[in-house]
Structures are given as C-alpha cells and as structure tokens.
Design an enzyme around this catalytic site. Structure first.
Site, PDB file in Angstrom:
ATOM      1  N   HIS A  62       0.828  -1.195   0.000  1.00  0.00           N
ATOM      2  CA  HIS A  62       0.000   0.000   0.000  1.00  0.00           C
ATOM      3  C   HIS A  62       0.872   1.258   0.000  1.00  0.00           C
ATOM      4  O   HIS A  62       2.086   1.198   0.236  1.00  0.00           O
ATOM      5  CB  HIS A  62      -0.942  -0.025   1.207  1.00  0.00           C
ATOM      6  CG  HIS A  62      -2.010  -1.069   1.080  1.00  0.00           C
ATOM      7  ND1 HIS A  62      -2.928  -1.321   2.067  1.00  0.00           N
ATOM      8  CD2 HIS A  62      -2.316  -1.912   0.044  1.00  0.00           C
ATOM      9  CE1 HIS A  62      -3.750  -2.278   1.660  1.00  0.00           C
ATOM     10  NE2 HIS A  62      -3.400  -2.652   0.443  1.00  0.00           N
ATOM     11  N   GLU A  64       1.251   3.738   2.012  1.00  0.00           N
ATOM     12  CA  GLU A  64       1.968   4.085   3.245  1.00  0.00           C
ATOM     13  C   GLU A  64       3.301   3.333   3.319  1.00  0.00           C
ATOM     14  O   GLU A  64       4.313   3.878   3.761  1.00  0.00           O
ATOM     15  CB  GLU A  64       1.127   3.721   4.478  1.00  0.00           C
ATOM     16  CG  GLU A  64      -0.219   4.430   4.565  1.00  0.00           C
ATOM     17  CD  GLU A  64      -1.355   3.666   3.875  1.00  0.00           C
ATOM     18  OE1 GLU A  64      -1.124   3.109   2.790  1.00  0.00           O
ATOM     19  OE2 GLU A  64      -2.461   3.651   4.422  1.00  0.00           O
ATOM     20  N   CYS A  91      -5.277   0.996   6.225  1.00  0.00           N
ATOM     21  CA  CYS A  91      -5.982  -0.266   6.454  1.00  0.00           C
ATOM     22  C   CYS A  91      -5.522  -0.891   7.762  1.00  0.00           C
ATOM     23  O   CYS A  91      -4.434  -0.623   8.261  1.00  0.00           O
ATOM     24  CB  CYS A  91      -5.787  -1.214   5.276  1.00  0.00           C
ATOM     25  SG  CYS A  91      -4.116  -1.835   5.140  1.00  0.00           S
ATOM     26  N   GLY A 304     -25.049   1.052 -27.977  1.00  0.00           N
ATOM     27  CA  GLY A 304     -26.086   1.809 -28.668  1.00  0.00           C
ATOM     28  C   GLY A 304     -27.210   2.214 -27.709  1.00  0.00           C
ATOM     29  O   GLY A 304     -27.160   1.917 -26.499  1.00  0.00           O
ATOM     30  N   LEU A 307     -29.363  -0.574 -25.397  1.00  0.00           N
ATOM     31  CA  LEU A 307     -28.634  -1.095 -24.238  1.00  0.00           C
ATOM     32  C   LEU A 307     -28.349   0.023 -23.235  1.00  0.00           C
ATOM     33  O   LEU A 307     -28.447  -0.188 -22.015  1.00  0.00           O
ATOM     34  CB  LEU A 307     -27.332  -1.780 -24.709  1.00  0.00           C
ATOM     35  CG  LEU A 307     -26.533  -2.547 -23.660  1.00  0.00           C
ATOM     36  CD1 LEU A 307     -27.400  -3.504 -22.854  1.00  0.00           C
ATOM     37  CD2 LEU A 307     -25.387  -3.319 -24.323  1.00  0.00           C
TER      38      LEU A 307
HETATM   39  N1  LIG Z   1      -4.561   0.390  -1.418  1.00  0.00           N
HETATM   40  C1  LIG Z   1      -4.545   0.865  -0.153  1.00  0.00           C
HETATM   41  C2  LIG Z   1      -5.554   0.514   0.769  1.00  0.00           C
HETATM   42  N2  LIG Z   1      -6.548  -0.272   0.407  1.00  0.00           N
HETATM   43  C3  LIG Z   1      -7.455  -0.908   1.358  1.00  0.00           C
HETATM   44  O1  LIG Z   1      -7.061  -2.231   1.493  1.00  0.00           O
HETATM   45  C4  LIG Z   1      -7.946  -3.079   0.757  1.00  0.00           C
HETATM   46  C5  LIG Z   1      -7.119  -3.992  -0.089  1.00  0.00           C
HETATM   47  O2  LIG Z   1      -6.273  -4.714   0.747  1.00  0.00           O
HETATM   48  P1  LIG Z   1      -5.164  -5.665   0.107  1.00  0.00           P
HETATM   49  O3  LIG Z   1      -5.904  -6.772  -0.571  1.00  0.00           O
HETATM   50  O4  LIG Z   1      -4.333  -6.130   1.265  1.00  0.00           O
HETATM   51  O5  LIG Z   1      -4.351  -4.828  -0.853  1.00  0.00           O
HETATM   52  C6  LIG Z   1      -8.831  -2.156  -0.066  1.00  0.00           C
HETATM   53  O6  LIG Z   1     -10.129  -2.652  -0.243  1.00  0.00           O
HETATM   54  C7  LIG Z   1      -8.850  -0.911   0.789  1.00  0.00           C
HETATM   55  O7  LIG Z   1      -9.761  -1.050   1.845  1.00  0.00           O
HETATM   56  N3  LIG Z   1      -5.472   0.982   2.013  1.00  0.00           N
HETATM   57  C8  LIG Z   1      -4.431   1.738   2.402  1.00  0.00           C
HETATM   58  O8  LIG Z   1      -4.354   2.126   3.563  1.00  0.00           O
HETATM   59  N4  LIG Z   1      -3.482   2.115   1.513  1.00  0.00           N
HETATM   60  C9  LIG Z   1      -3.488   1.711   0.253  1.00  0.00           C
HETATM   61  O9  LIG Z   1      -2.576   2.069  -0.515  1.00  0.00           O
HETATM   62 ZN   LIG Z   2      -2.904  -0.516   3.830  1.00  0.00          ZN
END
Ligand SMILES: Nc1c(N[C@@H]2O[C@H](COP(=O)(O)O)[C@@H](O)[C@H]2O)[nH]c(=O)[nH]c1=O
Ligand SMILES: [Zn+2]
EC number: 3.5.4.26
Length: 376
Positions: A62, A64, A91, A304, A307
């Site tokens: 991620h 961070e 997260c 189109g 749809l």
């Molecule tokens: N990409 C992202 C977050 N993504 C969070 O983590 C979930 C995906 O988790 P994982 O499958 O472990 O990558 C995603 O649904 C969202 O809630 N969180 C963050 O702090 N920083 C990040 O850069």
């Molecule tokens: Zn994260």
C-alpha cells in the site's frame, strides 16, 4: 487536483497542500489498481517531504508502505516527529498485504492526516481507531470531497457490490449517434477520440451490445498501454464471424450470452482467444455482477441506445460523458444515444448533477452524474 477543504479544528494551514500531493501521487496509478483504491501518501518532517509513495496495483504494498520505505536512512530519526498524510484511511486488516496501521505505529509517527474513511467493511474506521489507540493524533477529512471524487469508483463498488458505470457517447448537434443509414464514423473529431482512448485506459472494461459489433465493427482498444477488457453482451450470439474484436488480440475479449454452450459460434470465438460465458439470464445488472466478481471497478458503456437505456433504467450507469459535435445529420429514424426510458413528461427527465462542460477540439464534452434516485 484542487482541494476545497472544509476548515477542521485540528488541521494545520499546510495540511491541504500535502493532501493535494497525496492525490497527485495516487492519480499516477489510475486504471491499474482495481479492485483497490487510488492511494497516495506523503511523510513530512522539519517542513519538508521526507518520504512519499503510492499504491501501484492490487497485490502490491500500500501507499503508506512505499512512503515509509522511501525515507532516506539519514532522515529516519525524523519519523518520530513526522506527520503522515494519506488520502484514504490506513488499512487495519490482513488482506493481500499486512495492515498499514502496524507499519505506521512501528515507525513511531506521532500524527496522521487522513482524507477520508475507507468504506471497505474490513477497515471502515477501525484503522483510525487503531492509530488513536496507539496514541497517534489523527486528523480526518482534509480535502474530503476531492478524496471521495478520486475514489468514486472504489466507493461505489464497495457500497453497491457492482462496478461504477460510465456511459460515453458521441452525438451530432441534432442528437444522433449515426445517420439513418447507420453510418457513424466519425461523429466527433480527433481531439475527442484521443480523449476517449485516455478514458478507456482508465477503465477496466468496455461493454458493447451485439448491435454495435454488427453495425460498427469496433476495435475498442486504447492507444495507451493499458487496454481494458472488451465485453460483448449478445443474447443470441448472432455475431459476425470476422469482427475485428475476434481478429485482434490487442485486448482480452469476453462474450456473455444466453445462447446454449453448444452454439456453433462458441468454438470459433474460443479458437480466436475469446472467452465465452453462457448464462440463463443476461441483463445489464447480471453482467455488472459478473464483472464485479472478476474484480472490475470501472466500466465504460460504449453501446447503442437500447442497451444504454436498459443500463440507465437498471441503475448501472452513474456518470455520463457526452461528446457533442457541431454538425447536423437529420433523419427521423437515425439512432439516438438513449432509447426509450418510458418517461412521458419533461419533468421526469433525469437531470444530471455536478455537470461540467468543456470544449475538446471542435466538440463539446458535457459530463455529469445521474441522480442517485434514478437507480433502483
Ligand atoms: N490500497 C490501499 C488501501 N486499500 C485498502 O485495502 C484493501 C485492499 O487490501 P489488500 O488486498 O491487502 O491490498 C482495499 O479494499 C482498501 O480497503 N489501504 C491503504 O491504507 N493504503 C493503500 O494504498
Ligand atoms: Zn494498507
């Protein structure tokens, strides 16, 4: 991206500036992160940025973690006096990667500024709680509107369990998407077409109906490195044998149909590398569910009028991109971008919200959101 930040009691004058930088960083991965959000992170100490990063792709660390890794060895002692900025709540769960909250706590960072709460139920405020429980000062909601906008597709997907739908069309000034004879190339100019290629590169899938394949024989590729999945929705599989879609492997192609699996076209399509999925029921809703299950976040409806009308009626379109070319083709039977929606009075018209207009070469692009109440 500009932040119109609501003043927050615990925010400092420079918080919005660093959050804008997070948004810029996050934006670099647009089109590559699905089903994950766009996230950028900046670490500031002694009035300068000592680390930054963004989430490049699902499965990768991620934002961070990238930002923490980027801090130079000589700057590491500054972490215990630093502020970490991130546009989405860190997260707090073990997903494809370990929790970012733990990495932030382990780094000894005393203050975290968050743009918005993560709607993912695995996080949903628990990341902020975890940081606060560890004694970290957390400010939430800096540039919140811009953060929500950046991740509108992610938020929609998580909340509604289906992808975010964008309906894109190009029409003449008199509202036609082709002549009465069915001729449609080209309505908009080169600048608008270049913009569509950019938009395709930011999406995960493009949907067309069988009619579009029969009439327009489109390529549905992008001039950019990322080409989305090309999806054809065809109930009866009455499709041409030699469509460009099956002749080029420039992008993966999926055909979804209600035809039986032993339909004679199936082996031909499969031999061309096309994936064919046979389902008993096929509607915009069931197709979007299918795409959701494949991790798709943003879908471009390039279909189109029939749809498009069905997709709108079923709430599968959230945003409209309408290119209007200053030309008139006429014709009472010439096709229109949206067929019958069953609306009788002008007061029932779906009025777009947050509408923007811009000129694109000779054309005008009108973009906006369908009212949420239009969805079922
Ligand atoms: N990409 C992202 C977050 N993504 C969070 O983590 C979930 C995906 O988790 P994982 O499958 O472990 O990558 C995603 O649904 C969202 O809630 N969180 C963050 O702090 N920083 C990040 O850069
Ligand atoms: Zn994260």
């Amino acid at each position: 991206m500009r932040c119109d930040s609501v003043p927050l009691a615990d925010a400092t004058a420079t918080d919005a500036l660093y959050m804008e930088r997070c948004l810029q960083l996050a934006e670099q991965a647009r089109g590559h992160t699905s089903p994950n959000p766009l996230v950028g992170c900046v670490i500031v100490a002694a009035q300068r940025i000592i680390g930054e990063g963004f989430h490049p792709k699902a499965g990768e660390p991620h934002a961070e973690v990238f930002a923490l890794r980027s801090v130079a060895t000589g700057d590491r002692p500054l972490l215990t006096d630093a502020t970490l900025y991130v546009n989405l709540e860190p997260c707090n769960h073990y997903g494809r990667t370990p929790p970012c909250t733990e990495a932030i706590i382990a780094a000894g960072i005393p203050r975290v500024v968050v743009g918005m709460i993560d709607p993912d139920p695995r996080v949903a405020g628990s990341g902020i709680e975890r940081l606060r429980a560890a004694g970290i000062a957390v400010t939430v909601g800096v540039c919140e509107a811009a953060c929500q906008r950046l991740n509108e597709a992610f938020v929609h997907r998580v909340r509604n369990a289906r992808p975010f739908g964008i309906l894109k069309y190009a029409m003449t000034l008199d509202g036609k998407i082709a002549s009465s004879a069915g001729h449609s190339t080209w309505i908009s100019g080169e600048a608008a077409r270049a913009m569509v290629h950019q938009l395709r590169a930011e999406c995960d899938a493009i949907i067309v109906g069988g009619n579009t394949v029969r009439r327009d024989n489109p390529h549905l590729t992008s001039r950019h490195p990322h080409t989305p999945l090309r999806v054809v929705m065809s109930r009866h599989l009455d499709l041409p044998l030699d469509a460009y879609l099956w002749q080029t492997d420039a992008a993966p192609t999926l055909v979804v149909t209600t035809a039986p699996a032993d339909h004679p076209l199936v082996p031909h399509l499969q031999a061309c590398g096309v994936e064919v999925v046979c389902r008993p029921v096929l509607t915009p809703t069931t197709l979007m569910k299918e795409l959701y299950n494949r991790g798709i976040m943003t879908v471009l409806w390039e279909c189109g009028g029939s749809l498009a009308a069905a997709a709108i009626a079923e709430g599968m379109v959230q945003k409209i991109w309408a290119f209007i070319a200053p030309k008139i083709i006429g014709g009472t039977s010439a096709p229109v971008p949206v067929a019958d929606l069953g609306l009788q009075k002008m007061s029932e018209a779906l009025c777009l919200e947050e509408v923007t207009w811009q000129t694109v070469g000779q054309d005008i692009l009108v973009s906006g959101y369908l009212p949420k109440s239009a969805a079922p």
